[in-house]
Design a protein around this motif. Structure first.
Motif, PDB file in Angstrom:
ATOM      1  N   UNK A   1       0.828  -1.208   0.000  1.00 44.44           N
ATOM      2  CA  UNK A   1       0.000   0.000   0.000  1.00 44.44           C
ATOM      3  C   UNK A   1       0.865   1.263   0.000  1.00 44.44           C
ATOM      4  N   UNK A   2       1.906   1.269   0.830  1.00 44.64           N
ATOM      5  CA  UNK A   2       2.795   2.435   0.878  1.00 44.64           C
ATOM      6  C   UNK A   2       3.544   2.594  -0.440  1.00 44.64           C
ATOM      7  N   UNK A   3       3.976   1.471  -1.024  1.00 47.01           N
ATOM      8  CA  UNK A   3       4.710   1.528  -2.293  1.00 47.01           C
ATOM      9  C   UNK A   3       3.831   2.068  -3.415  1.00 47.01           C
ATOM     10  N   UNK A   4       2.561   1.635  -3.450  1.00 49.83           N
ATOM     11  CA  UNK A   4       1.629   2.112  -4.491  1.00 49.83           C
ATOM     12  C   UNK A   4       1.373   3.611  -4.347  1.00 49.83           C
ATOM     13  N   UNK A   5       1.233   4.076  -3.108  1.00 48.91           N
ATOM     14  CA  UNK A   5       1.016   5.503  -2.897  1.00 48.91           C
ATOM     15  C   UNK A   5       2.226   6.321  -3.348  1.00 48.91           C
ATOM     16  N   UNK A   6       3.417   5.770  -3.110  1.00 49.98           N
ATOM     17  CA  UNK A   6       4.635   6.457  -3.553  1.00 49.98           C
ATOM     18  C   UNK A   6       4.651   6.582  -5.069  1.00 49.98           C
ATOM     19  N   UNK A   7       4.284   5.503  -5.765  1.00 57.23           N
ATOM     20  CA  UNK A   7       4.244   5.542  -7.235  1.00 57.23           C
ATOM     21  C   UNK A   7       3.256   6.574  -7.753  1.00 57.23           C
ATOM     22  N   UNK A   8       2.112   6.672  -7.061  1.00 58.89           N
ATOM     23  CA  UNK A   8       1.102   7.655  -7.475  1.00 58.89           C
ATOM     24  C   UNK A   8       1.611   9.074  -7.257  1.00 58.89           C
ATOM     25  N   UNK A   9       2.271   9.308  -6.135  1.00 58.45           N
ATOM     26  CA  UNK A   9       2.781  10.650  -5.856  1.00 58.45           C
ATOM     27  C   UNK A   9       3.908  11.033  -6.812  1.00 58.45           C
ATOM     28  N   UNK A  10       4.719  10.067  -7.180  1.00 59.53           N
ATOM     29  CA  UNK A  10       5.816  10.345  -8.106  1.00 59.53           C
ATOM     30  C   UNK A  10       5.298  10.700  -9.493  1.00 59.53           C
ATOM     31  N   UNK A  11       4.108  10.194  -9.818  1.00 59.08           N
ATOM     32  CA  UNK A  11       3.535  10.476 -11.137  1.00 59.08           C
ATOM     33  C   UNK A  11       2.956  11.888 -11.218  1.00 59.08           C
ATOM     34  N   UNK A  12       2.731  12.511 -10.026  1.00 55.61           N
ATOM     35  CA  UNK A  12       2.156  13.862 -10.009  1.00 55.61           C
ATOM     36  C   UNK A  12       3.259  14.916  -9.948  1.00 55.61           C
ATOM     37  N   UNK A  13       2.842  16.154 -10.013  1.00 54.15           N
ATOM     38  CA  UNK A  13       3.788  17.262  -9.934  1.00 54.15           C
ATOM     39  C   UNK A  13       4.403  17.313  -8.535  1.00 54.15           C
ATOM     40  N   UNK A  14       5.720  17.489  -8.484  1.00 50.41           N
ATOM     41  CA  UNK A  14       6.431  17.441  -7.211  1.00 50.41           C
ATOM     42  C   UNK A  14       6.363  18.794  -6.493  1.00 50.41           C
ATOM     43  N   UNK A  15       6.280  18.706  -5.175  1.00 53.78           N
ATOM     44  CA  UNK A  15       6.303  19.895  -4.330  1.00 53.78           C
ATOM     45  C   UNK A  15       6.936  19.506  -2.999  1.00 53.78           C
ATOM     46  N   UNK A  16       7.167  20.478  -2.158  1.00 52.86           N
ATOM     47  CA  UNK A  16       7.784  20.201  -0.851  1.00 52.86           C
ATOM     48  C   UNK A  16       6.887  19.297  -0.013  1.00 52.86           C
ATOM     49  N   UNK A  17       5.574  19.519  -0.065  1.00 47.12           N
ATOM     50  CA  UNK A  17       4.641  18.694   0.699  1.00 47.12           C
ATOM     51  C   UNK A  17       4.620  17.265   0.166  1.00 47.12           C
ATOM     52  N   UNK A  18       4.661  17.121  -1.157  1.00 43.47           N
ATOM     53  CA  UNK A  18       4.667  15.784  -1.759  1.00 43.47           C
ATOM     54  C   UNK A  18       5.936  15.028  -1.381  1.00 43.47           C
ATOM     55  N   UNK A  19       7.070  15.725  -1.430  1.00 43.71           N
ATOM     56  CA  UNK A  19       8.334  15.078  -1.046  1.00 43.71           C
ATOM     57  C   UNK A  19       8.308  14.628   0.408  1.00 43.71           C
ATOM     58  N   UNK A  20       7.690  15.417   1.277  1.00 43.67           N
ATOM     59  CA  UNK A  20       7.564  15.037   2.680  1.00 43.67           C
ATOM     60  C   UNK A  20       6.717  13.778   2.827  1.00 43.67           C
ATOM     61  N   UNK A  21       5.609  13.711   2.066  1.00 44.13           N
ATOM     62  CA  UNK A  21       4.744  12.531   2.111  1.00 44.13           C
ATOM     63  C   UNK A  21       5.495  11.287   1.610  1.00 44.13           C
ATOM     64  N   UNK A  22       6.283  11.463   0.560  1.00 38.51           N
ATOM     65  CA  UNK A  22       7.035  10.338  -0.002  1.00 38.51           C
ATOM     66  C   UNK A  22       8.039   9.808   1.018  1.00 38.51           C
ATOM     67  N   UNK A  23       8.712  10.716   1.716  1.00 39.53           N
ATOM     68  CA  UNK A  23       9.682  10.285   2.742  1.00 39.53           C
ATOM     69  C   UNK A  23       8.981   9.492   3.839  1.00 39.53           C
ATOM     70  N   UNK A  24       7.815   9.965   4.283  1.00 43.32           N
ATOM     71  CA  UNK A  24       7.069   9.260   5.325  1.00 43.32           C
ATOM     72  C   UNK A  24       6.601   7.890   4.838  1.00 43.32           C
ATOM     73  N   UNK A  25       6.134   7.830   3.591  1.00 42.22           N
ATOM     74  CA  UNK A  25       5.658   6.552   3.046  1.00 42.22           C
ATOM     75  C   UNK A  25       6.815   5.569   2.875  1.00 42.22           C
ATOM     76  N   UNK A  26       7.982   6.065   2.483  1.00 44.11           N
ATOM     77  CA  UNK A  26       9.139   5.177   2.356  1.00 44.11           C
ATOM     78  C   UNK A  26       9.552   4.602   3.712  1.00 44.11           C
ATOM     79  N   UNK A  27       9.430   5.409   4.742  1.00 46.91           N
ATOM     80  CA  UNK A  27       9.724   4.905   6.082  1.00 46.91           C
ATOM     81  C   UNK A  27       8.731   3.830   6.496  1.00 46.91           C
ATOM     82  N   UNK A  28       7.463   4.040   6.163  1.00 45.30           N
ATOM     83  CA  UNK A  28       6.427   3.037   6.469  1.00 45.30           C
ATOM     84  C   UNK A  28       6.690   1.750   5.702  1.00 45.30           C
ATOM     85  N   UNK A  29       7.030   1.888   4.412  1.00 44.73           N
ATOM     86  CA  UNK A  29       7.303   0.711   3.580  1.00 44.73           C
ATOM     87  C   UNK A  29       8.522  -0.048   4.086  1.00 44.73           C
TER      88      UNK A  29
END
Length: 531
Positions: free
Chosen positions: A453-481
């Motif tokens: 689930x965390x990996x899929x969310x990361x893929x979805x976020x990477x497909x969207x436009x990047x921002x500081x908030x998105x990068x923060x979410x990706x870091x948190x999801x990678x820690x969860x994964x």
């Protein structure tokens, strides 16, 4: 060699003159000399001791949180105490300390999850707990408190309520035939070692431990000192050529190994152990010769200054007429003799990182299983077996000297050889069906789903436009994964090892039935597939 310039020895000066000069020339000494010493100083302790302290402080925090919860919910009228042992924390009442003893005895698990901890373990925990207060809070438990804690530990009330085990760990005795079986398995195995360098390292470790009673932590990186890279180095080993009167053309090779990493005295230069071994090239002794695999490692690392082949060393053009010390290259003196394999390196051995205890245990476990031993052997079994032999042959004093023991140490005897009842047909791995069944357990499925689930969310976020908030979410999801992946891996490996152990135990328990009453063809097990 040029003579040193200047005068080394000066006229006798007063203490104040010496002090003034040293403070002027040494800024670190001057800073310390002028610093404030009205602070609480801590005695320097070894890493294992500090780790043990942190473990007990963690248990005490849990107990303090539990008593706080009981008080707030009205289940107890006993006042909670501070959870941290620091300067300013008062010594808790005796009753509270006894409650902590009862908490540890009731809450902690033994080696088997269904059992309580051992009585000796609990006594050790409380000994450490009482030692925490002088060190971290500068308050000293009274003799009366210490006496009452010991009395409660051994009281009938506690023993009746909590069945604390008094058994000791069963140690396996390594007979010569056990060593021969292990070495034959080591040299014939094709699926345990990914490089011949690692095979040579294990051959040396096993033979060295069997002959010397050395503790593993004096040769490889100890589990208590993970990341220190402290292990036996080439600078700790001296090679000598000794003239042979019977065969002058072929001098004898003698290896002098100095173990500096002595338990309890790692930072004390005058506490070490020296061991001498000779190279034995007769065919019947080659497999158990300690110097032979060490010599192979030496040439693999090109440690000798003037010798580049074993022929040039053992069959020199000009044989020595007196004892000759073989020079080693300066750049290898700090290089660990035994080194670990690099991750993802296909068996490539690290150039600088020492072989650690966990990797050693893994190889010994695989060798024990391949050799058909009922239980895995450890280097500690070699250590104790050699100590038992020394105790019989040389006496208690010589044994304690050999094993570098403290005066109050004990040795535990075993009367059954480790290879007794061995059978190479015993199950070594889980079948594909068993692995699939284990992976479908709810706990493992949950962890896998969290990771996916965390990996899929990361893929979805990477497909969207990047921002500081998105990068923060990706870091948190990678820690969860990563947490879910590590939890899944640890739980799977632990459970698979337990299943294999249970299957092997059942196999050996049914040996008599299988051989005498119902002989059947042994099942074939699939090749092991690493997780």
């Amino acid at each position: 060699m040029a003579a040193p310039s200047g005068i080394t020895y000066k006229a006798k000066r007063s203490n104040r003159e010496v002090l003034r000069e040293r403070l002027q020339n040494n800024s670190a000494l001057r800073e310390h000399f002028e610093s404030n010493r009205d602070v609480h100083h801590y005695k320097k302790l070894t890493r294992p001791t500090i780790h043990n302290h942190e473990n007990i402080k963690g248990h005490y925090r849990d107990f303090a949180a539990y008593t706080q919860e009981c008080f707030e919910e009205g289940r107890s009228k006993k006042l909670p105490q501070p959870s941290e042992i620091v300067i300013g924390t008062p010594l808790p009442p005796l009753e509270y300390v006894k409650d902590f003893v009862c908490y540890l005895a009731s809450a902690l698990q033994g080696r088997d999850a269904s059992t309580f901890i051992r009585l000796e373990t609990l006594r050790g925990y409380m000994f450490t707990f009482l030692a925490l207060w002088p060190r971290y809070a500068n308050v000293h438990p009274t003799p009366e408190m210490r006496y009452q804690v010991r009395s409660y530990l051994l009281s009938e009330e506690l023993q009746a309520a909590v069945k604390l085990s008094t058994k000791i760990r069963t140690l396996k005795h390594i007979e010569p035939q056990c060593l021969q079986i292990i070495m034959e398995t080591l040299h014939s195995s094709t699926n345990i070692f990914r490089s011949n360098r690692t095979r040579l390292q294990m051959a040396f470790l096993i033979l060295f431990s069997a002959a010397s009673a050395a503790r593993p932590g004096s040769v490889v990186e100890s589990a208590c000192y993970r990341g220190s890279n402290e292990a036996l180095t080439w600078g700790d080993i001296d090679f000598y050529l000794i003239p042979d009167d019977e065969d002058p053309a072929h001098p004898s090779l003698v290896v002098d190994i100095q173990l500096n990493l002595v338990k309890g005295y790692r930072n004390v230069d005058h506490r070490y152990q020296k061991l001498l071994f000779t190279l034995e090239l007769r065919k019947e002794h080659c497999m158990t010769c300690i110097a032979l695999p060490l010599l192979g490692l030496a040439f693999h690392d090109s440690v000798f200054t003037h010798f580049h082949s074993i022929e040039s060393l053992l069959c020199p053009e000009k044989p020595p007429t007196t004892r000759v010390k073989i020079l080693l290259r300066n750049e290898v003196l700090t290089l660990p003799v035994l080194r670990k394999e690099e991750k993802g390196g296909g068996g490539k051995v690290s150039r600088t990182d020492a072989f650690h205890y966990d990797g050693l245990n893994r190889c010994l476990k695989l060798l024990s299983i391949a050799a058909g031993f009922p239980e895995s052997i450890t280097l500690y079994d070699f250590h104790v077996s050699q100590g038992n032999k020394a105790d019989v042959d040389l006496g208690e004093t010589a044994r304690k000297t050999l094993m570098l023991h403290d005066p109050n140490s004990k040795v535990y005897f075993a009367i059954i050889a480790a290879s007794s009842g061995r059978d190479t047909n015993a199950p070594q791995h889980l079948s594909l069906e068993e692995r699939a069944k284990l992976l479908n357990e709810p706990e493992l499925v949950k962890l896998q789903n969290e990771k996916d689930e965390a990996t899929n969310k990361i893929q979805q976020l990477l497909a969207n436009e990047q921002s500081e908030e998105v990068e923060k979410q990706i870091i948190e999801l990678r820690q969860i994964a990563a947490k879910a992946s590590n939890g899944h891996r640890f739980l799977y490996l632990r459970e698979s090892c337990l299943h294999i152990k249970q299957a092997r135990q059942e196999f050996f328990d049914n040996a008599a039935v299988r051989q005498m009453l119902n002989p059947v063809r042994n099942p074939q097990y699939l090749t092991y597939n690493h997780y």
